[in-house]
Design an enzyme around this catalytic site. Structure first.
Site, PDB file in Angstrom:
ATOM      1  N   ASP A  10       0.829  -1.203   0.000  1.00  0.00           N
ATOM      2  CA  ASP A  10       0.000   0.000   0.000  1.00  0.00           C
ATOM      3  C   ASP A  10       0.868   1.260   0.000  1.00  0.00           C
ATOM      4  O   ASP A  10       2.004   1.239   0.487  1.00  0.00           O
ATOM      5  CB  ASP A  10      -0.928  -0.028   1.233  1.00  0.00           C
ATOM      6  CG  ASP A  10      -2.089   0.939   1.085  1.00  0.00           C
ATOM      7  OD1 ASP A  10      -2.373   1.382  -0.049  1.00  0.00           O
ATOM      8  OD2 ASP A  10      -2.707   1.276   2.118  1.00  0.00           O
ATOM      9  N   ASN A  36       1.258   3.404  -2.902  1.00  0.00           N
ATOM     10  CA  ASN A  36       1.759   3.827  -4.225  1.00  0.00           C
ATOM     11  C   ASN A  36       1.272   5.230  -4.570  1.00  0.00           C
ATOM     12  O   ASN A  36       2.043   6.067  -5.045  1.00  0.00           O
ATOM     13  CB  ASN A  36       1.265   2.883  -5.325  1.00  0.00           C
ATOM     14  CG  ASN A  36       1.886   1.508  -5.239  1.00  0.00           C
ATOM     15  OD1 ASN A  36       2.797   1.284  -4.465  1.00  0.00           O
ATOM     16  ND2 ASN A  36       1.379   0.594  -6.049  1.00  0.00           N
ATOM     17  N   GLY A  37      -0.010   5.468  -4.359  1.00  0.00           N
ATOM     18  CA  GLY A  37      -0.610   6.749  -4.722  1.00  0.00           C
ATOM     19  C   GLY A  37       0.005   7.880  -3.920  1.00  0.00           C
ATOM     20  O   GLY A  37       0.387   8.919  -4.472  1.00  0.00           O
ATOM     21  N   ARG A  93      -0.743   9.540  -9.726  1.00  0.00           N
ATOM     22  CA  ARG A  93      -0.764   8.282  -8.958  1.00  0.00           C
ATOM     23  C   ARG A  93      -0.144   7.123  -9.740  1.00  0.00           C
ATOM     24  O   ARG A  93       0.507   6.248  -9.162  1.00  0.00           O
ATOM     25  CB  ARG A  93      -2.211   7.921  -8.571  1.00  0.00           C
ATOM     26  CG  ARG A  93      -2.803   8.823  -7.516  1.00  0.00           C
ATOM     27  CD  ARG A  93      -4.265   8.448  -7.253  1.00  0.00           C
ATOM     28  NE  ARG A  93      -4.393   7.068  -6.804  1.00  0.00           N
ATOM     29  CZ  ARG A  93      -4.255   6.662  -5.542  1.00  0.00           C
ATOM     30  NH1 ARG A  93      -4.000   7.541  -4.599  1.00  0.00           N
ATOM     31  NH2 ARG A  93      -4.384   5.397  -5.228  1.00  0.00           N
ATOM     32  N   HIS A 146       2.344   3.539  -9.071  1.00  0.00           N
ATOM     33  CA  HIS A 146       2.097   2.135  -9.408  1.00  0.00           C
ATOM     34  C   HIS A 146       3.251   1.573 -10.244  1.00  0.00           C
ATOM     35  O   HIS A 146       3.664   0.425 -10.047  1.00  0.00           O
ATOM     36  CB  HIS A 146       0.769   1.987 -10.158  1.00  0.00           C
ATOM     37  CG  HIS A 146      -0.434   2.358  -9.333  1.00  0.00           C
ATOM     38  ND1 HIS A 146      -0.607   1.902  -8.040  1.00  0.00           N
ATOM     39  CD2 HIS A 146      -1.516   3.137  -9.600  1.00  0.00           C
ATOM     40  CE1 HIS A 146      -1.747   2.394  -7.560  1.00  0.00           C
ATOM     41  NE2 HIS A 146      -2.302   3.148  -8.479  1.00  0.00           N
ATOM     42  N   TRP A 196     -12.192  -2.040  -7.517  1.00  0.00           N
ATOM     43  CA  TRP A 196     -12.994  -1.633  -8.687  1.00  0.00           C
ATOM     44  C   TRP A 196     -13.681  -0.317  -8.425  1.00  0.00           C
ATOM     45  O   TRP A 196     -14.145   0.351  -9.350  1.00  0.00           O
ATOM     46  CB  TRP A 196     -14.052  -2.699  -9.022  1.00  0.00           C
ATOM     47  CG  TRP A 196     -13.500  -4.030  -9.420  1.00  0.00           C
ATOM     48  CD1 TRP A 196     -13.474  -5.144  -8.635  1.00  0.00           C
ATOM     49  CD2 TRP A 196     -12.897  -4.401 -10.672  1.00  0.00           C
ATOM     50  NE1 TRP A 196     -12.884  -6.181  -9.318  1.00  0.00           N
ATOM     51  CE2 TRP A 196     -12.535  -5.751 -10.581  1.00  0.00           C
ATOM     52  CE3 TRP A 196     -12.638  -3.712 -11.863  1.00  0.00           C
ATOM     53  CZ2 TRP A 196     -11.929  -6.441 -11.617  1.00  0.00           C
ATOM     54  CZ3 TRP A 196     -12.026  -4.399 -12.904  1.00  0.00           C
ATOM     55  CH2 TRP A 196     -11.676  -5.745 -12.774  1.00  0.00           C
ATOM     56  N   ARG A 241     -12.382   2.320  -7.628  1.00  0.00           N
ATOM     57  CA  ARG A 241     -11.508   3.450  -8.008  1.00  0.00           C
ATOM     58  C   ARG A 241     -11.927   4.019  -9.364  1.00  0.00           C
ATOM     59  O   ARG A 241     -12.626   3.346 -10.126  1.00  0.00           O
ATOM     60  CB  ARG A 241     -10.059   2.975  -8.063  1.00  0.00           C
ATOM     61  CG  ARG A 241      -9.567   2.605  -6.688  1.00  0.00           C
ATOM     62  CD  ARG A 241      -8.083   2.391  -6.665  1.00  0.00           C
ATOM     63  NE  ARG A 241      -7.689   2.074  -5.305  1.00  0.00           N
ATOM     64  CZ  ARG A 241      -6.464   2.161  -4.841  1.00  0.00           C
ATOM     65  NH1 ARG A 241      -5.486   2.536  -5.635  1.00  0.00           N
ATOM     66  NH2 ARG A 241      -6.203   1.869  -3.591  1.00  0.00           N
ATOM     67  N   LEU A 273      10.699 -20.577  -5.126  1.00  0.00           N
ATOM     68  CA  LEU A 273       9.784 -19.661  -4.436  1.00  0.00           C
ATOM     69  C   LEU A 273       8.429 -19.739  -5.137  1.00  0.00           C
ATOM     70  O   LEU A 273       8.383 -19.786  -6.362  1.00  0.00           O
ATOM     71  CB  LEU A 273      10.311 -18.215  -4.527  1.00  0.00           C
ATOM     72  CG  LEU A 273       9.357 -17.121  -4.034  1.00  0.00           C
ATOM     73  CD1 LEU A 273       9.473 -16.947  -2.518  1.00  0.00           C
ATOM     74  CD2 LEU A 273       9.632 -15.778  -4.701  1.00  0.00           C
ATOM     75  N   ARG A 327       2.125  -4.881   6.114  1.00  0.00           N
ATOM     76  CA  ARG A 327       1.379  -3.866   5.364  1.00  0.00           C
ATOM     77  C   ARG A 327       2.213  -2.595   5.331  1.00  0.00           C
ATOM     78  O   ARG A 327       2.598  -2.080   6.384  1.00  0.00           O
ATOM     79  CB  ARG A 327       0.014  -3.572   5.975  1.00  0.00           C
ATOM     80  CG  ARG A 327      -0.720  -2.510   5.126  1.00  0.00           C
ATOM     81  CD  ARG A 327      -2.179  -2.324   5.485  1.00  0.00           C
ATOM     82  NE  ARG A 327      -2.803  -1.413   4.506  1.00  0.00           N
ATOM     83  CZ  ARG A 327      -4.057  -1.479   4.114  1.00  0.00           C
ATOM     84  NH1 ARG A 327      -4.844  -2.401   4.623  1.00  0.00           N
ATOM     85  NH2 ARG A 327      -4.545  -0.618   3.235  1.00  0.00           N
ATOM     86  N   GLU A 337       2.019 -13.297  12.320  1.00  0.00           N
ATOM     87  CA  GLU A 337       2.559 -12.132  13.015  1.00  0.00           C
ATOM     88  C   GLU A 337       2.327 -10.923  12.114  1.00  0.00           C
ATOM     89  O   GLU A 337       2.627 -10.958  10.917  1.00  0.00           O
ATOM     90  CB  GLU A 337       4.066 -12.320  13.284  1.00  0.00           C
ATOM     91  CG  GLU A 337       4.372 -13.454  14.246  1.00  0.00           C
ATOM     92  CD  GLU A 337       3.764 -13.257  15.641  1.00  0.00           C
ATOM     93  OE1 GLU A 337       3.601 -12.090  16.076  1.00  0.00           O
ATOM     94  OE2 GLU A 337       3.412 -14.264  16.282  1.00  0.00           O
TER      95      GLU A 337
END
Ligand code: IPE
Ligand code: IPE
Ligand code: MG
Length: 250
Positions: A25, A27-28, A38, A42, A74, A76, A136, A189, A208
């Site tokens: 979270d 980016n904007g 914005r 991204h 959606w 946005r 991975l 986050r 955690e």
């Protein structure tokens, strides 16, 4: 392979998290702070994804799960949504060969039915091509919502067991979109908000949680290492007491 659930058995805890799940979270706000549109945030965010995947590989993390687009995104402006879709397509076009060469398995989970056919085909091809890679597992959550996941799993479970009216956690978990992965050990986050925003609701039961103000485009190897260090300082009790854990160690 069925993984042990944190609520029905006590999982083994390794020093390095096996599974890291991230809400990318900010980016904007990263862009706005620089007086950029914005979208610039991204674009920079995609670069941060590349760096993060490399760092996770280097650190021996087995599963990396990234929230790229929520079922609520959606809402946005249409322009931003279509730009995010285009970025997703470009990233797939550019990165899948590299991922394959680096033994990375790609999975995309979420309600893909809302995406256009071209994107869905690209996803299916990328998943097929990388299916046997094992270094991975990178999961991109796209048009994903934790509640959607629990509901689609419930519907599949019920359909698979006609007439049955009682089920166990394990039966439901087997139908979740990420049934192929253990539950996340570490949830991160970025961007300063401290909420789950309908991410992996079922699977985060005993993860955690780590929140940082760093905006996603600025999330570096050092940022990842700080999150891992915080994780390593935690005592994962899974319902037991601290004394019980100390006894187990001696
Ligand atoms: C996260 O950054 C990326 C997506 C949700 C697609 P945001 O776009 O939410 O950035 P902020 O939170 O507005 O800064
Ligand atoms: C969560 O970010 C979803 C993704 C990172 C893809 P948002 O920026 O959409 O979250 P809210 O709506 O502010 O909680
Ligand atoms: Mg946001």
């Amino acid at each position: 392979m069925i993984f042990k659930s944190s609520t029905t058995a006590v999982p083994e805890v390794a020093a390095v998290p096996r599974h890291v799940a991230i809400i990318m979270d900010g980016n904007g706000r990263w862009a706005t702070k620089r007086l950029l549109p914005r979208v610039a945030g991204h674009v920079k965010g995609v670069e941060a994804v590349r760096g993060c995947v490399e760092s996770c590989v280097e650190r021996g993390i087995e599963y990396l799960t990234l929230f790229a687009f929520s079922s609520e995104n959606w809402r946005r402006p249409e322009e931003e949504v279509s730009l995010l879709m285009r970025l997703f397509v470009t990233a797939l076009e550019r990165e899948v060969s590299k991922m394959h060469a680096n033994d990375i398995r790609l999975k995309v989970v979420g309600d893909l039915s809302r995406f256009d056919v071209k994107l869905r085909d690209m996803i299916a091809n990328a998943e097929r091509r990388t299916a046997n890679n094992s270094r991975l597992t990178l999961t991109i959550c796209a048009n994903y919502g934790g509640r959607w996941d629990i509901m689609q799993a419930t519907n599949k479970m019920v359909a698979a067991n006609p007439g049955v009216t009682e089920f166990t956690e394990a039966q439901l978990a087997a139908h979740l979109a990420m049934a192929y992965a253990p539950e996340p050990d570490l949830f991160i986050r970025t961007g300063g908000e401290e909420r789950i925003s309908n991410f992996l609701l079922w699977q985060l039961a005993y993860s955690e949680l780590y929140f940082t103000d760093t905006f996603w485009p600025d999330f570096s190897i050092e940022s990842l290492d700080m999150a891992i260090a915080s994780y390593q300082s935690r005592e994962r009790r899974f319902g037991r007491t601290g004394d019980q854990l100390a006894e187990k160690k001696t």
